[in-house]
Design a protein around this motif. Structure first.
Motif, PDB file in Angstrom:
ATOM      1  N   GLU A 122       0.826  -1.206   0.000  1.00 43.73           N
ATOM      2  CA  GLU A 122       0.000   0.000   0.000  1.00 43.73           C
ATOM      3  C   GLU A 122       0.859   1.254   0.000  1.00 43.73           C
ATOM      4  O   GLU A 122       0.556   2.237  -0.680  1.00 43.73           O
ATOM      5  CB  GLU A 122      -0.927  -0.016   1.222  1.00 43.73           C
ATOM      6  CG  GLU A 122      -2.057  -1.029   1.108  1.00 43.73           C
ATOM      7  CD  GLU A 122      -2.791  -1.243   2.414  1.00 43.73           C
ATOM      8  OE1 GLU A 122      -4.008  -1.509   2.365  1.00 43.73           O
ATOM      9  OE2 GLU A 122      -2.163  -1.149   3.483  1.00 43.73           O
ATOM     10  N   VAL A 123       1.955   1.228   0.758  1.00 50.90           N
ATOM     11  CA  VAL A 123       2.842   2.394   0.819  1.00 50.90           C
ATOM     12  C   VAL A 123       3.519   2.617  -0.525  1.00 50.90           C
ATOM     13  O   VAL A 123       3.558   3.742  -1.042  1.00 50.90           O
ATOM     14  CB  VAL A 123       3.897   2.214   1.934  1.00 50.90           C
ATOM     15  CG1 VAL A 123       4.893   3.365   1.914  1.00 50.90           C
ATOM     16  CG2 VAL A 123       3.224   2.135   3.297  1.00 50.90           C
ATOM     17  N   VAL A 124       4.064   1.550  -1.106  1.00 46.37           N
ATOM     18  CA  VAL A 124       4.775   1.687  -2.379  1.00 46.37           C
ATOM     19  C   VAL A 124       3.828   2.117  -3.493  1.00 46.37           C
ATOM     20  O   VAL A 124       4.174   2.957  -4.338  1.00 46.37           O
ATOM     21  CB  VAL A 124       5.477   0.369  -2.751  1.00 46.37           C
ATOM     22  CG1 VAL A 124       6.142   0.478  -4.122  1.00 46.37           C
ATOM     23  CG2 VAL A 124       6.531   0.014  -1.703  1.00 46.37           C
ATOM     24  N   GLU A 125       2.626   1.549  -3.519  1.00 44.61           N
ATOM     25  CA  GLU A 125       1.681   1.908  -4.578  1.00 44.61           C
ATOM     26  C   GLU A 125       1.257   3.368  -4.486  1.00 44.61           C
ATOM     27  O   GLU A 125       0.926   3.988  -5.495  1.00 44.61           O
ATOM     28  CB  GLU A 125       0.463   0.984  -4.521  1.00 44.61           C
ATOM     29  CG  GLU A 125       0.772  -0.433  -4.999  1.00 44.61           C
ATOM     30  CD  GLU A 125      -0.416  -1.379  -4.878  1.00 44.61           C
ATOM     31  OE1 GLU A 125      -1.411  -0.994  -4.216  1.00 44.61           O
ATOM     32  OE2 GLU A 125      -0.350  -2.500  -5.428  1.00 44.61           O
ATOM     33  N   GLU A 126       1.295   3.938  -3.279  1.00 45.86           N
ATOM     34  CA  GLU A 126       0.897   5.335  -3.140  1.00 45.86           C
ATOM     35  C   GLU A 126       2.025   6.307  -3.469  1.00 45.86           C
ATOM     36  O   GLU A 126       1.804   7.320  -4.135  1.00 45.86           O
ATOM     37  CB  GLU A 126       0.386   5.616  -1.726  1.00 45.86           C
ATOM     38  CG  GLU A 126      -0.023   7.070  -1.535  1.00 45.86           C
ATOM     39  CD  GLU A 126      -0.850   7.313  -0.290  1.00 45.86           C
ATOM     40  OE1 GLU A 126      -0.962   8.479   0.102  1.00 45.86           O
ATOM     41  OE2 GLU A 126      -1.397   6.336   0.273  1.00 45.86           O
ATOM     42  N   VAL A 127       3.266   6.022  -3.027  1.00 48.70           N
ATOM     43  CA  VAL A 127       4.335   7.014  -3.184  1.00 48.70           C
ATOM     44  C   VAL A 127       5.444   6.583  -4.138  1.00 48.70           C
ATOM     45  O   VAL A 127       6.242   7.420  -4.570  1.00 48.70           O
ATOM     46  CB  VAL A 127       4.958   7.385  -1.818  1.00 48.70           C
ATOM     47  CG1 VAL A 127       3.904   7.870  -0.862  1.00 48.70           C
ATOM     48  CG2 VAL A 127       5.744   6.220  -1.226  1.00 48.70           C
ATOM     49  N   GLY A 128       5.537   5.291  -4.472  1.00 52.02           N
ATOM     50  CA  GLY A 128       6.589   4.827  -5.366  1.00 52.02           C
ATOM     51  C   GLY A 128       7.753   4.203  -4.625  1.00 52.02           C
ATOM     52  O   GLY A 128       7.963   4.433  -3.432  1.00 52.02           O
ATOM     53  N   ARG A 129       8.514   3.409  -5.351  1.00 50.72           N
ATOM     54  CA  ARG A 129       9.620   2.667  -4.748  1.00 50.72           C
ATOM     55  C   ARG A 129      10.743   3.570  -4.252  1.00 50.72           C
ATOM     56  O   ARG A 129      11.267   3.402  -3.148  1.00 50.72           O
ATOM     57  CB  ARG A 129      10.207   1.694  -5.780  1.00 50.72           C
ATOM     58  CG  ARG A 129      11.348   0.836  -5.241  1.00 50.72           C
ATOM     59  CD  ARG A 129      12.093   0.137  -6.358  1.00 50.72           C
ATOM     60  NE  ARG A 129      12.909   1.083  -7.113  1.00 50.72           N
ATOM     61  CZ  ARG A 129      13.528   0.781  -8.260  1.00 50.72           C
ATOM     62  NH1 ARG A 129      13.373  -0.414  -8.799  1.00 50.72           N
ATOM     63  NH2 ARG A 129      14.271   1.676  -8.871  1.00 50.72           N
ATOM     64  N   ASP A 130      11.154   4.544  -5.060  1.00 48.32           N
ATOM     65  CA  ASP A 130      12.337   5.342  -4.723  1.00 48.32           C
ATOM     66  C   ASP A 130      12.174   6.150  -3.443  1.00 48.32           C
ATOM     67  O   ASP A 130      13.085   6.158  -2.598  1.00 48.32           O
ATOM     68  CB  ASP A 130      12.710   6.246  -5.895  1.00 48.32           C
ATOM     69  CG  ASP A 130      13.188   5.458  -7.108  1.00 48.32           C
ATOM     70  OD1 ASP A 130      13.398   4.230  -6.980  1.00 48.32           O
ATOM     71  OD2 ASP A 130      13.363   6.058  -8.180  1.00 48.32           O
ATOM     72  N   PRO A 131      11.044   6.844  -3.251  1.00 50.78           N
ATOM     73  CA  PRO A 131      10.878   7.543  -1.969  1.00 50.78           C
ATOM     74  C   PRO A 131      10.912   6.598  -0.773  1.00 50.78           C
ATOM     75  O   PRO A 131      11.450   6.947   0.281  1.00 50.78           O
ATOM     76  CB  PRO A 131       9.508   8.218  -2.116  1.00 50.78           C
ATOM     77  CG  PRO A 131       9.337   8.403  -3.584  1.00 50.78           C
ATOM     78  CD  PRO A 131       9.954   7.183  -4.195  1.00 50.78           C
TER      79      PRO A 131
END
Length: 586
Positions: A412-421
């Motif tokens: 859920e976190v990655v899908e919202e902000v992206g892998r790099d952040p």
């Protein structure tokens, strides 16, 4: 080239040339001599503590010794100034030619600049994540995953031979709980009304697809079986499905392990590996039969008020002795930990690093005790603890997950902000300190967002090359041509400041690897990006500093060498962190 190591050798050579050093050669320990950037850049480019740490064995006072060392250093052609500060610190300022040679070296090496042979090929095992295969990865696992993976990448870049390992906790009561939870969802898929999930079982909706898959594969045949028959079937399917989910979650943040070690393999053959580990400790005198006093507070699951087989761990640094076998002959969880470490030790790793959550702080002493007992003190074991991650959105806490019901998943976190952040921000604080992760902050395009600021610097570098190509369509920007152009160019003090920051990269890599602190790399990249952005902005006020000079192709080529060097180091560092180095940002 590591300019700090180079001048450390020069400082030591300067000391060794002194009469007092030759007279006291057997008493001098040079290991404490350091050369590093001074705290205040106004003092110079390099600073050494040599006079401070060597004055006693050389039987003189620090200031007097500093004067003599400085006198020798002033003979160096690439030092423009050597001065003494305070009681005996020696500050050095490099000549412009030295910075130019440094820049040439960086341009030629490109993204390989900073790679080190510090590790000399020593084998290091980094075990991280190792979450129970009972559900999806959550944000707490995420920090340990990124810290462990970045550390492993950093160690490899510093010359160590690294194995990335995941310990699959696929034995024990939590796996039986998982199987019963999946079996409930299997019955649900067959049309049974299961009501509210009973306490003690896993309630997450992530188990629904697994129950449906079992229904498709077995229809209602499992329902007709007694538990001792369906349990091994459901257990195996559940572990496989959970590990596939975990691997997919880790793939989202660019984490790939070399080894997935199964705890069940230690229990195979009536626990042969565990039994052998206990026998080995017994042979070394570390095992006895006895009882333990009741622990203060909550009693652990493996405590019994009966005689057990105990590990004499207090003799090797632990707080209490640890049970290996219960009174009924069953192995404890800790016994499997002993066998697992023994397996690592037999695989001939020079160092074993465990990256654990802060809630595993109680494991540190017991693991260190195991390492001493199993290896006879030969093995180096390091335990890194990662503190909690708190999620926020615009300053408001985020607690619940739609998918799991009680925690926020990594996906859920990655899908919202992206892998790099996610990757960058998870190491943008020392792992022993709590981390606040704000969804809004890590996606804003500003200097206050470190990952954006660093990636934007890299993208800016590429935009300079595009501008240069537009101005000089036939310009050859091969690194060899750039290096040749830099060799004959003069550096402005603003450009020299950028090169000075670039020169710190090999030192940062080695220091971060030795200290097992990958956050140092993230901090360095932010500082490098900042000094590059400052230099860029000076070009707006001082046209003579602009990277592209429409009327001077040679000058443009030389300045592209500096840009190429910045881009190379940024790309190298971002690659170690596991983030992209974009050529454009929109």
């Amino acid at each position: 080239m590591n300019v700090f190591k180079d001048f450390e050798s020069r400082v030591i050579a300067a000391v060794q040339s002194l009469d007092c050093a030759r007279e006291n050669a057997g008493e001098i320990d040079f290991s404490r001599v350091t050369v590093e950037p001074p705290r205040d850049a106004a003092h110079g480019d390099l600073a050494t503590n040599a006079a401070m740490v060597l004055s006693k064995p050389l039987k003189t006072n620090p200031r007097a010794l500093a004067e003599r060392i400085a006198e020798e250093l002033r003979k160096q052609d690439d030092l423009a100034e050597v001065s003494i500060a305070g009681p005996g610190f020696i500050n050095m300022r490099l000549a412009s030619g030295a910075w130019r040679r440094m820049l040439v070296d960086i341009v030629r090496k490109g993204a390989e600049f900073g790679r080190s042979d510090l590790g000399a090929g020593k084998a290091v095992n980094v075990e991280y994540v190792s979450a129970n295969p009972t559900g999806p990865m959550h944000v707490g696992h995420c920090r340990g995953a990124v810290v462990g993976d970045t550390l492993a990448n950093l160690l490899a870049f510093a010359g160590f031979s690294v194995t990335k390992e995941y310990y699959v906790n696929d034995a024990g009561s939590q796996i039986d709980v998982l199987a019963r939870s999946v079996f409930l969802r299997y019955r649900e898929a067959l049309g049974a009304s299961i009501g509210e999930i009973p306490a003690g079982l896993y309630p997450g909706d992530y188990l629904v697809p697994l129950g449906q898959a079992l229904a498709e594969e077995f229809d209602d045949r499992l329902v007709e079986m007694p538990e001792d028959e369906w349990m091994p079937i459901v257990r195996d399917r559940s572990i496989d499905a959970m590990m596939a989910m975990i691997r997919a979650d880790l793939e989202l943040i660019n984490v790939k392990h070399d080894v997935f070690f199964s705890e069940r393999s230690l229990h195979a053959g009536d626990g042969g590996a565990i039994r052998q580990a206990i026998n080995d400790l017994t042979f070394k005198g570390h095992v006895y039969k006895g009882t333990l006093p009741p622990p203060k507070g909550q009693k652990p699951e493996d405590w019994e008020d009966r005689e057990q087989t105990l590990f004499r761990s207090t003799a090797v640094g632990d707080d209490i002795d640890r049970p290996l076998m219960k009174s009924d002959g069953a192995f404890t969880y800790f016994a499997a930990d002993v066998a697992y470490f023994g397996d690592k030790f037999r695989r001939a790793f020079d160092e074993m690093i465990y990256v654990l959550g802060a809630d595993h702080g109680g494991y540190v002493k017991r693991l260190e005790a195991v390492a001493r007992a199993v290896s006879g003190g030969e093995a180096k074991l390091t335990v890194l603890l990662c503190q909690l991650v708190k999620l926020f959105r615009d300053g408001e806490p985020v607690r619940m997950s739609k998918r799991s019901g009680d925690f926020v998943t990594l996906r859920e976190v990655v899908e919202e902000v992206g892998r790099d952040p996610v990757r960058f921000m998870m190491i943008y604080r020392k792992s022993t300190e709590p981390l606040d992760f704000d969804f809004a902050r890590v996606t804003e395009q500003s200097k206050d967002n470190p990952v954006f600021y660093v990636q934007y610097a890299h993208a800016r570098c590429h935009s300079v090359f595009r501008q240069a190509k537009a101005a000089f369509p036939d310009l050859d920007t091969d690194p060899a041509r750039l290096a040749a152009a830099v060799e004959s160019a003069d550096l402005h003090e603003s450009e020299a400041a950028v090169v000075a920051k670039l020169s710190e990269y090999p030192r940062v890599v080695e220091a971060a690897a030795l200290a097992h602190e990958p956050h140092r790399l993230a901090f360095y990249l932010y500082d490098l990006a900042s000094i590059f952005h400052v230099h860029w902005n000076r070009g707006k006020e001082m046209p003579q500093l602009r990277f592209v000079n429409d009327e001077d192709g040679d000058l443009t080529l030389a300045r592209l060498g500096l840009v190429h060097a910045v881009a190379s180091v940024l790309r190298s560092g971002l690659t170690i962190i596991g983030a992209e180095a974009p050529a454009e940002m929109r």
